[in-house]
Scaffold this active site. Structure first.
Site, PDB file in Angstrom:
ATOM      1  N   ARG A 160       0.812  -1.208   0.000  1.00 40.68           N
ATOM      2  CA  ARG A 160       0.000   0.000   0.000  1.00 40.68           C
ATOM      3  C   ARG A 160       0.855   1.272   0.000  1.00 40.68           C
ATOM      4  O   ARG A 160       0.686   2.154  -0.831  1.00 40.68           O
ATOM      5  CB  ARG A 160      -0.849  -0.048   1.270  1.00 40.68           C
ATOM      6  N   THR A 161       1.773   1.346   0.944  1.00 38.26           N
ATOM      7  CA  THR A 161       2.625   2.538   1.063  1.00 38.26           C
ATOM      8  C   THR A 161       3.561   2.669  -0.137  1.00 38.26           C
ATOM      9  O   THR A 161       3.773   3.751  -0.670  1.00 38.26           O
ATOM     10  CB  THR A 161       3.440   2.468   2.371  1.00 38.26           C
TER      11      THR A 161
ATOM     12  N   LYS B 232      22.191 -11.177   2.483  1.00 40.24           N
ATOM     13  CA  LYS B 232      23.554 -11.708   2.411  1.00 40.24           C
ATOM     14  C   LYS B 232      24.456 -11.018   3.430  1.00 40.24           C
ATOM     15  O   LYS B 232      25.668 -11.101   3.373  1.00 40.24           O
ATOM     16  CB  LYS B 232      24.125 -11.499   1.001  1.00 40.24           C
TER      17      LYS B 232
ATOM     18  N   ARG C 149      11.440   2.082   3.904  1.00 41.34           N
ATOM     19  CA  ARG C 149      10.698   1.452   4.992  1.00 41.34           C
ATOM     20  C   ARG C 149      11.582   0.367   5.577  1.00 41.34           C
ATOM     21  O   ARG C 149      12.212  -0.395   4.843  1.00 41.34           O
ATOM     22  CB  ARG C 149       9.401   0.849   4.491  1.00 41.34           C
TER      23      ARG C 149
ATOM     24  N   HIS D 112       5.825   6.852  11.325  1.00 41.28           N
ATOM     25  CA  HIS D 112       5.361   6.704   9.952  1.00 41.28           C
ATOM     26  C   HIS D 112       4.832   8.087   9.556  1.00 41.28           C
ATOM     27  O   HIS D 112       3.632   8.298   9.423  1.00 41.28           O
ATOM     28  CB  HIS D 112       4.268   5.628   9.891  1.00 41.28           C
TER      29      HIS D 112
END
Ligand SMILES: [Zn+2]
Lengths: 305, 153
Positions: free
Chosen positions: A52-53, A81, A102, A130
């Site tokens: 969504r974001t 890794k 994010r 956020h």
């Protein structure tokens, strides 16, 4: 080194900063497609998936004419890794003009903004912040009420863990709000936030029931999910789970200007029959996120809309 | 009088170096660890549980031929906020001061939030001292009691 301006937290934003971004978002909404970022590259680094974001940011970047690079699934990148965030950010800041990030670690965006020589936009750092969600909430409130000042804001549901409600409180402190908290005891607003409100001289009331009185005293009804896994005592969850479900039949006492917001996705806390009432605003709220993200991308690049 | 001279026997004088006094006895070995004293080549004398009028039992460390950097003194201020440092030159105290907690602690305290970026990246932690007893992580904003902090390794 050129001046760079990251957007990682709500805490540092003044009333003026917030109103400036709202003006920019309104301008982006007036004309969403503009090629002012032609030739620029926006990197979207999603170390934790959030479709969504990510779609909202990538749409914003595309509508501004920028190219988008990045990843949406950290499993395919080198972070599995063992590459450090530090190395990934240094590498990407050689390629991109803006980094949208994010991450599941708290404080990751602030750290990245200290390393990168390009602006970083925090698209969520664990349970911490956020800030673009908060800004789109504020834009939605402003659009529906015509102001951010002197409003009755009713926050419903999980007020203990919900980072969106904590950030909203922090941002709205500049605008003389009156808060109404509606939550089960187990998920009540934490003391630390209530203390802050008292220090700021902002009034608040606490309720455990989402009733006509709570709904009727709100300009904004901000719903959040009451999640089962937040309860230590599942019997307690069973007792309260239906108390925080909003249905159309409960809206008869609502003020005419009242709007219902929700950060989405919803589970069952807003019944579908609410969608067709004039109070439902959550889908429009998500759309507002696009304009606000256009505004924030431009702002960190020093472009005024 | 007898007590004092016993203590002087226990903790011999040094020609040049540093004396750290008024360390809480409960944290003496933490101080040894965080200043890396066990790895020093020069003489280190540690005196524990000495009588002290002010603080009941105190501890003292004497380190020969060692003068601590401001960074090391900042580390010391976190576990022994009331400690005093005496700089010794040729058996004389040439400088004496109490350690002071700085406004910002870099690379000293470990954040108690397991999902804080500082615990998962090769980076120094950073804390703001918000009161004489509380620090706040610069990155994740978690607050901790200073008396309970762990030192970043
Ligand atoms: Zn932290």
């Amino acid at each position: 080194m050129h001046a760079r301006k990251s957007f990682v937290s709500i805490a540092g934003l003044s009333r003026k900063d917030i109103l400036h971004l709202i003006t920019m978002a309104a301008e982006a909404e007036r004309e969403p497609n503009r090629k002012i970022l032609d030739g620029r590259i926006v990197a979207t680094l999603f170390f934790e998936p959030s479709t969504r974001t990510r779609l909202s940011f990538e749409t914003a970047a595309n509508r501004l004419g920028a190219k988008v690079i990045g990843f949406s699934d950290p499993k395919v990148t080198s972070s599995t890794k063992g590459e450090t965030l530090n190395d990934t950010i240094r590498m990407v800041s050689n390629y991109a003009d803006v980094i949208v990030m994010r991450h599941y670690l708290e404080g990751a965006a602030l750290y990245a903004s200290e390393i990168a020589d390009k602006p970083v936009i925090n698209a969520g750092d664990g349970a911490h912040q956020h800030p673009t969600q908060t800004m789109l909430d504020l834009y939605s409130i402003y659009k529906t009420q015509g102001t951010l000042d002197d409003l009755d804001i009713c926050l419903v549901g999980d007020l203990k863990y919900g980072r969106t409600v904590h950030s909203l409180i922090q941002a709205l402190r500049h605008f003389s709000p009156r808060f109404h908290f509606v939550a089960p005891r187990e998920l009540a607003m934490p003391e630390v936030y209530k203390q802050q409100l008292t220090e700021w001289g902002i009034p608040f009331e606490e309720h455990t029931e989402l009733d006509a009185q709570a709904i009727g005293s709100a300009d904004i009804l901000y719903m959040t999910r009451v999640q089962r896994e937040r309860f230590q005592d599942l019997a307690e969850y069973e007792k309260v789970k239906n108390l925080y479900v909003l249905r159309a039949s409960m809206l008869s006492a609502a003020r005419n200007n009242m709007k219902i917001l929700h950060p989405l996705p919803r589970v069952n806390e807003i019944a579908y029959d609410v969608d067709d009432t004039p109070f439902a605003y959550y889908f429009k709220q998500a759309e507002n996120g696009l304009y606000m993200r256009e505004a924030i991308i431009c702002d960190v690049l020093g472009i005024k809309l | 009088m007898t007590k004092t001279s016993n203590q002087e026997l226990l903790v011999a004088a040094i020609k040049d170096g540093t004396v750290i006094d008024h360390i809480p006895s409960s944290r003496i070995f933490e101080v040894v660890g965080l200043l890396g004293l066990q790895g020093l080549g020069s003489a280190v004398v540690v005196g524990c549980n000495l009588e002290s009028g002010q603080m009941g039992k105190k501890s003292i460390i004497k380190v020969a031929d060692k003068f601590f950097s401001p960074e090391e003194v900042d580390r010391l201020s976190v576990v022994a906020p009331g400690a005093t440092l005496s700089i010794i030159r040729d058996y004389n105290v040439v400088e004496k001061h109490q350690v002071k907690l700085p406004a910002v602690l870099r690379g000293i305290v470990r954040c108690d939030n397991p999902v804080c970026v500082t615990n998962n990246e090769p980076m120094p932690s950073r804390f703001h001292v918000v009161s004489p007893s509380k620090v706040r992580c610069h990155y994740c904003e978690h607050e901790q009691e200073l008396s309970k902090v762990q030192i970043q390794g």
